[in-house]
Motif scaffolding. Structure first.
Motif, PDB file in Angstrom:
ATOM      1  N   PHE A 141      -0.093  14.508  -8.418  1.00 44.99           N
ATOM      2  CA  PHE A 141      -1.316  13.763  -8.759  1.00 44.99           C
ATOM      3  C   PHE A 141      -1.407  13.368 -10.232  1.00 44.99           C
ATOM      4  O   PHE A 141      -1.507  12.192 -10.557  1.00 44.99           O
ATOM      5  CB  PHE A 141      -2.552  14.593  -8.387  1.00 44.99           C
ATOM      6  N   GLU A 142      -1.398  14.383 -11.101  1.00 47.52           N
ATOM      7  CA  GLU A 142      -1.674  14.183 -12.530  1.00 47.52           C
ATOM      8  C   GLU A 142      -0.765  13.104 -13.141  1.00 47.52           C
ATOM      9  O   GLU A 142      -1.249  12.158 -13.758  1.00 47.52           O
ATOM     10  CB  GLU A 142      -1.478  15.517 -13.269  1.00 47.52           C
ATOM     11  N   ALA A 143       0.553  13.256 -12.920  1.00 48.64           N
ATOM     12  CA  ALA A 143       1.530  12.350 -13.530  1.00 48.64           C
ATOM     13  C   ALA A 143       1.429  10.929 -12.971  1.00 48.64           C
ATOM     14  O   ALA A 143       2.036  10.000 -13.495  1.00 48.64           O
ATOM     15  CB  ALA A 143       2.947  12.896 -13.312  1.00 48.64           C
ATOM     16  N   LEU A 144       0.661  10.773 -11.886  1.00 45.31           N
ATOM     17  CA  LEU A 144       0.536   9.459 -11.257  1.00 45.31           C
ATOM     18  C   LEU A 144      -0.854   8.862 -11.486  1.00 45.31           C
ATOM     19  O   LEU A 144      -1.336   8.066 -10.700  1.00 45.31           O
ATOM     20  CB  LEU A 144       0.863   9.572  -9.761  1.00 45.31           C
ATOM     21  N   ASN A 145      -1.454   9.288 -12.579  1.00 50.22           N
ATOM     22  CA  ASN A 145      -2.749   8.729 -12.951  1.00 50.22           C
ATOM     23  C   ASN A 145      -3.857   9.123 -11.974  1.00 50.22           C
ATOM     24  O   ASN A 145      -4.790   8.355 -11.736  1.00 50.22           O
ATOM     25  CB  ASN A 145      -2.644   7.197 -13.078  1.00 50.22           C
ATOM     26  N   LEU A 146      -3.712  10.291 -11.381  1.00 47.40           N
ATOM     27  CA  LEU A 146      -4.752  10.827 -10.485  1.00 47.40           C
ATOM     28  C   LEU A 146      -5.232  12.169 -11.048  1.00 47.40           C
ATOM     29  O   LEU A 146      -4.888  13.228 -10.519  1.00 47.40           O
ATOM     30  CB  LEU A 146      -4.200  11.018  -9.068  1.00 47.40           C
ATOM     31  N   PRO A 147      -6.049  12.133 -12.152  1.00 45.25           N
ATOM     32  CA  PRO A 147      -6.512  13.395 -12.734  1.00 45.25           C
ATOM     33  C   PRO A 147      -7.435  14.135 -11.765  1.00 45.25           C
ATOM     34  O   PRO A 147      -7.918  13.554 -10.793  1.00 45.25           O
ATOM     35  CB  PRO A 147      -7.283  12.951 -13.989  1.00 45.25           C
ATOM     36  N   LYS A 148      -7.641  15.430 -12.018  1.00 45.75           N
ATOM     37  CA  LYS A 148      -8.550  16.235 -11.182  1.00 45.75           C
ATOM     38  C   LYS A 148      -9.898  15.519 -11.133  1.00 45.75           C
ATOM     39  O   LYS A 148     -10.325  14.912 -12.107  1.00 45.75           O
ATOM     40  CB  LYS A 148      -8.700  17.635 -11.778  1.00 45.75           C
ATOM     41  N   PRO A 253      -3.951   3.725  -7.621  1.00 48.60           N
ATOM     42  CA  PRO A 253      -4.244   4.291  -8.946  1.00 48.60           C
ATOM     43  C   PRO A 253      -3.040   4.261  -9.881  1.00 48.60           C
ATOM     44  O   PRO A 253      -3.215   4.283 -11.098  1.00 48.60           O
ATOM     45  CB  PRO A 253      -4.625   5.747  -8.632  1.00 48.60           C
ATOM     46  N   PHE A 254      -1.801   4.212  -9.300  1.00 50.09           N
ATOM     47  CA  PHE A 254      -0.595   4.322 -10.136  1.00 50.09           C
ATOM     48  C   PHE A 254       0.050   2.987 -10.445  1.00 50.09           C
ATOM     49  O   PHE A 254       1.070   2.929 -11.107  1.00 50.09           O
ATOM     50  CB  PHE A 254       0.425   5.263  -9.491  1.00 50.09           C
ATOM     51  N   THR A 255      -0.502   1.887  -9.949  1.00 46.42           N
ATOM     52  CA  THR A 255       0.029   0.552 -10.277  1.00 46.42           C
ATOM     53  C   THR A 255      -1.106  -0.363 -10.738  1.00 46.42           C
ATOM     54  O   THR A 255      -2.239  -0.240 -10.300  1.00 46.42           O
ATOM     55  CB  THR A 255       0.738  -0.084  -9.054  1.00 46.42           C
ATOM     56  N   GLU A 256      -0.760  -1.299 -11.635  1.00 44.98           N
ATOM     57  CA  GLU A 256      -1.729  -2.285 -12.113  1.00 44.98           C
ATOM     58  C   GLU A 256      -0.987  -3.500 -12.652  1.00 44.98           C
ATOM     59  O   GLU A 256      -0.275  -3.365 -13.641  1.00 44.98           O
ATOM     60  CB  GLU A 256      -2.633  -1.668 -13.203  1.00 44.98           C
ATOM     61  N   PRO A 257      -1.097  -4.678 -12.062  1.00 45.43           N
ATOM     62  CA  PRO A 257      -1.831  -4.930 -10.831  1.00 45.43           C
ATOM     63  C   PRO A 257      -1.118  -4.355  -9.599  1.00 45.43           C
ATOM     64  O   PRO A 257       0.070  -4.021  -9.647  1.00 45.43           O
ATOM     65  CB  PRO A 257      -1.865  -6.463 -10.753  1.00 45.43           C
ATOM     66  N   GLY A 288       3.382  -2.623  -6.749  1.00 43.05           N
ATOM     67  CA  GLY A 288       2.743  -3.190  -7.937  1.00 43.05           C
ATOM     68  C   GLY A 288       3.518  -2.859  -9.197  1.00 43.05           C
ATOM     69  O   GLY A 288       4.628  -2.309  -9.132  1.00 43.05           O
ATOM     70  N   MET A 289       2.917  -3.194 -10.344  1.00 42.52           N
ATOM     71  CA  MET A 289       3.534  -2.878 -11.636  1.00 42.52           C
ATOM     72  C   MET A 289       3.075  -1.486 -12.050  1.00 42.52           C
ATOM     73  O   MET A 289       1.875  -1.180 -12.005  1.00 42.52           O
ATOM     74  CB  MET A 289       3.114  -3.907 -12.700  1.00 42.52           C
ATOM     75  N   VAL A 290       4.033  -0.647 -12.426  1.00 41.42           N
ATOM     76  CA  VAL A 290       3.724   0.749 -12.771  1.00 41.42           C
ATOM     77  C   VAL A 290       2.648   0.784 -13.870  1.00 41.42           C
ATOM     78  O   VAL A 290       2.764   0.084 -14.886  1.00 41.42           O
ATOM     79  CB  VAL A 290       4.998   1.494 -13.245  1.00 41.42           C
ATOM     80  N   HIS A 291       1.606   1.568 -13.623  1.00 43.12           N
ATOM     81  CA  HIS A 291       0.480   1.680 -14.564  1.00 43.12           C
ATOM     82  C   HIS A 291       0.986   2.178 -15.920  1.00 43.12           C
ATOM     83  O   HIS A 291       1.787   3.127 -15.965  1.00 43.12           O
ATOM     84  CB  HIS A 291      -0.557   2.661 -13.999  1.00 43.12           C
ATOM     85  N   PRO A 292       0.546   1.566 -17.025  1.00 39.62           N
ATOM     86  CA  PRO A 292       1.022   1.982 -18.355  1.00 39.62           C
ATOM     87  C   PRO A 292       0.833   3.477 -18.611  1.00 39.62           C
ATOM     88  O   PRO A 292       1.701   4.110 -19.247  1.00 39.62           O
ATOM     89  CB  PRO A 292       0.149   1.166 -19.321  1.00 39.62           C
ATOM     90  N   PHE A 308       8.317  -1.866 -11.788  1.00 38.82           N
ATOM     91  CA  PHE A 308       7.589  -2.067 -10.532  1.00 38.82           C
ATOM     92  C   PHE A 308       7.856  -0.887  -9.623  1.00 38.82           C
ATOM     93  O   PHE A 308       8.859  -0.163  -9.783  1.00 38.82           O
ATOM     94  CB  PHE A 308       7.917  -3.411  -9.869  1.00 38.82           C
ATOM     95  N   ALA A 309       6.937  -0.672  -8.686  1.00 41.11           N
ATOM     96  CA  ALA A 309       7.095   0.403  -7.707  1.00 41.11           C
ATOM     97  C   ALA A 309       6.537  -0.089  -6.383  1.00 41.11           C
ATOM     98  O   ALA A 309       5.713  -1.017  -6.345  1.00 41.11           O
ATOM     99  CB  ALA A 309       6.351   1.662  -8.155  1.00 41.11           C
ATOM    100  N   PHE A 310       7.030   0.505  -5.307  1.00 45.74           N
ATOM    101  CA  PHE A 310       6.505   0.144  -3.986  1.00 45.74           C
ATOM    102  C   PHE A 310       6.686   1.327  -3.059  1.00 45.74           C
ATOM    103  O   PHE A 310       7.455   2.264  -3.357  1.00 45.74           O
ATOM    104  CB  PHE A 310       7.211  -1.099  -3.424  1.00 45.74           C
ATOM    105  N   GLY A 311       5.978   1.316  -1.936  1.00 43.91           N
ATOM    106  CA  GLY A 311       6.122   2.405  -0.965  1.00 43.91           C
ATOM    107  C   GLY A 311       5.921   1.870   0.440  1.00 43.91           C
ATOM    108  O   GLY A 311       5.088   0.980   0.654  1.00 43.91           O
ATOM    109  N   MET A 312       6.726   2.391   1.358  1.00 41.93           N
ATOM    110  CA  MET A 312       6.568   1.975   2.761  1.00 41.93           C
ATOM    111  C   MET A 312       6.717   3.169   3.695  1.00 41.93           C
ATOM    112  O   MET A 312       7.250   4.216   3.307  1.00 41.93           O
ATOM    113  CB  MET A 312       7.587   0.892   3.107  1.00 41.93           C
ATOM    114  N   GLY A 313       6.206   3.005   4.913  1.00 41.29           N
ATOM    115  CA  GLY A 313       6.280   4.060   5.918  1.00 41.29           C
ATOM    116  C   GLY A 313       7.255   3.684   7.026  1.00 41.29           C
ATOM    117  O   GLY A 313       6.960   2.804   7.828  1.00 41.29           O
ATOM    118  N   PRO A 314       8.425   4.351   7.087  1.00 33.86           N
ATOM    119  CA  PRO A 314       9.421   4.024   8.115  1.00 33.86           C
ATOM    120  C   PRO A 314       8.889   4.111   9.557  1.00 33.86           C
ATOM    121  O   PRO A 314       9.334   3.346  10.421  1.00 33.86           O
ATOM    122  CB  PRO A 314      10.535   5.041   7.869  1.00 33.86           C
TER     123      PRO A 314
END
Ligand code: 2NL
Length: 344
Positions: A141-148, A253-257, A288-292, A308-314
Motif C-alpha cells: 500500500f504505502e509505496a504505491l501512494n496508498l497511505p494508512k 491512486p498509483f497512476t496519474e493520469p 496509466g503514467m506512474v504517479h510521481p 507507465f504501468a498497467f494491470g490485467m486479470g488473466p
C-alpha cells in the motif's frame, strides 16, 4: 526271439495308432520301452543267445525300438499341433480393438494464458519478475501512494495476517520492490504475473483469489503514447489483428493520469451486442503514467524519470477469449472443464 520282436513292434505300432491323446501315448511308451517293459526284457535275455545270433537280434531290437520311438514322436507332434490349432482357433485376439486411452495431463487454461501473455511481453523486451504473496503493508500500500487511512484501501478489502503483513491485493509490490532494488538509476521494464487475494464473496464474477499480470516501464522520456503503443501491440497479437483499442480516462491512486483500455467487440464489430453490453467495446485492463510520488518513494527522480504501468486479470481475459461464464471454473478443477483447453 526275432519273431517275438516283430510281434512286439506290430503290437506297439497298433497301440500308438489307437492312442487318442498325449496321456495314452505316454502310457504306450512306458508300457513298451520302459524299464519293466518287454523290450528291456528282450535285451536282458540277449546274454543267453549264441555269439552268431546275438548281433542279428541286437540289430533287430534296435530297429524295433527306433520304429516305436519314431511312431511315438510323430504322433506326439501331431497331438501338440492339434492342441496349438484349437488354441489358435478359440483364443483369438482382436487386434483391431481400440486401445485403452492414456490420460495425459496438460497445462491449466490460466497457465497457458499467462504463458502466452509473458511470451508477448518478452518479445517487446520486458523481463518477468516474481515476488512474495505474503507482503508487507509498506510494499502493498504505502509505496504505491496508498497511505494508512487512504479511502482507496477500502476498495480492496484485504486478508491481514498481522498489523503489518497481509496477502498481497495486487502484484504491484513486486514492481515497487524491483524499482527499490535498481535504486533509482537504472531503467525498469518488467511484467509480474502471480496470485493475488481480496476479501470478497465468491460468485460467478468474483473470487477471493485470482491472477494478475502487471507491467511497468520506467526510463527517461517514457510517455503515454508508449503505453498506448505497447498495449495496442499486445491486444492485436493476443486477440487478433482486426481488433481496435481505445483508452478512456479513469482513476488509480498509483497512476496519474490513469486510463482504462477497451478492445473492439469481435461478436458485433462495434454495433453493440450482449457480449459488449451494447457498447461495441470490452474493458480489458487499467493503466496509466506512474504517479510521481510512487517514483519518488522508490528512489527515482520524477523530474528525470517517467514511467507507465498497467494491470490485467488473466481470468477475465480467458473468460472473454473462450466464453467461460463462471470464474469459479478456474478453481473447482472439474476435468470436463480443464481438458477442453489441452492441446491435442
Ligand atoms: C487493473 C488495473 C493497474 C497499475 C495497475 C502500477 C504499479 C506500479 C506503479 C503504478 Cl508499481 N501502477 N500498477 C497501474 C494501473 C492499473 O491495474 O485493473 N488491474 C487488474
Amino acid at each position: 526271439m526275432q519273431e517275438k520282436l516283430h510281434a512286439l513292434k506290430e503290437e506297439a505300432l497298433t497301440k500308438v495308432a489307437q492312442a487318442e491323446d498325449l496321456k495314452a501315448l505316454e502310457a504306450v511308451r512306458v508300457g513298451y520301452l520302459g524299464k519293466k517293459g518287454p523290450m528291456t526284457e528282450v535285451l536282458r535275455g540277449m546274454g543267453k543267445l549264441s555269439p552268431e545270433e546275438r548281433p542279428v537280434v541286437g540289430e533287430l531290437a534296435n530297429k524295433v525300438r527306433e520304429a516305436i520311438t519314431t511312431a511315438l514322436e510323430e504322433k506326439k507332434q501331431r497331438f501338440e499341433a492339434d492342441v496349438l490349432n484349437t488354441q489358435l482357433k478359440t483364443e483369438t485376439i482382436d487386434v483391431t480393438l481400440p486401445g485403452r486411452p492414456v490420460n495425459l495431463g496438460g497445462p491449466h487454461l490460466l497457465t497457458s494464458i499467462v504463458t502466452e501473455i509473458e511470451d508477448l511481453f518478452i518479445g517487446m523486451g520486458f523481463d518477468i519478475k516474481e515476488g512474495p504473496e505474503v507482503e508487507t503493508d509498506y510494499y502493498n500500500f504505502e509505496a504505491l501512494n496508498l497511505p494508512k487511512d487512504h479511502p482507496a484501501r477500502d476498495m480492496q478489502d484485504s486478508f491481514y495476517i498481522t498489523e503489518e503483513l497481509l496477502l498481497r491485493t495486487h502484484t504491484s509490490p513486486v514492481q515497487a520492490r524491483t524499482m527499490g532494488e535498481y535504486r533509482g538509476n537504472k531503467p525498469v521494464k518488467m511484467i509480474c504475473p502471480g496470485k493475488v487475494y481480496r476479501r470478497d464473496t465468491d460468485d460467478a464474477t468474483h473470487s477471493h483469489q485470482f491472477t494478475q499480470v502487471e507491467g511497468l516501464y520506467v526510463d527517461k522520456n517514457v510517455r503515454m503514447s508508449d503505453l498506448k503503443g505497447v498495449l495496442n501491440q499486445f491486444a492485436k497479437q493476443f486477440f487478433g489483428e482486426e481488433r481496435e483499442i481505445r483508452l478512456r480516462p479513469s482513476f488509480f491512486p498509483f497512476t496519474e493520469p490513469s486510463v482504462e483500455m477497451d478492445i473492439s467487440c469481435k461478436v458485433c464489430h462495434g454495433k453493440g451486442c450482449s457480449v459488449c453490453k451494447q457498447t461495441g467495446w470490452i474493458e480489458i485492463l487499467g493503466g496509466g503514467m506512474v504517479h510521481p510520488d510512487v517514483l519518488k518513494m522508490a528512489g527515482y527522480d520524477p523530474e528525470i524519470y517517467s514511467g507507465f504501468a498497467f494491470g490485467m486479470g488473466p481470468e477475465r481475459i480467458a473468460m472473454l477469449k473462450y466464453g467461460v461464464d463462471d470464474i469459479r471454473h478456474f478453481y473447482t478443477n472439474d476435468q470436463r472443464f480443464l481438458t477442453q483447453y489441452h492441446k491435442a
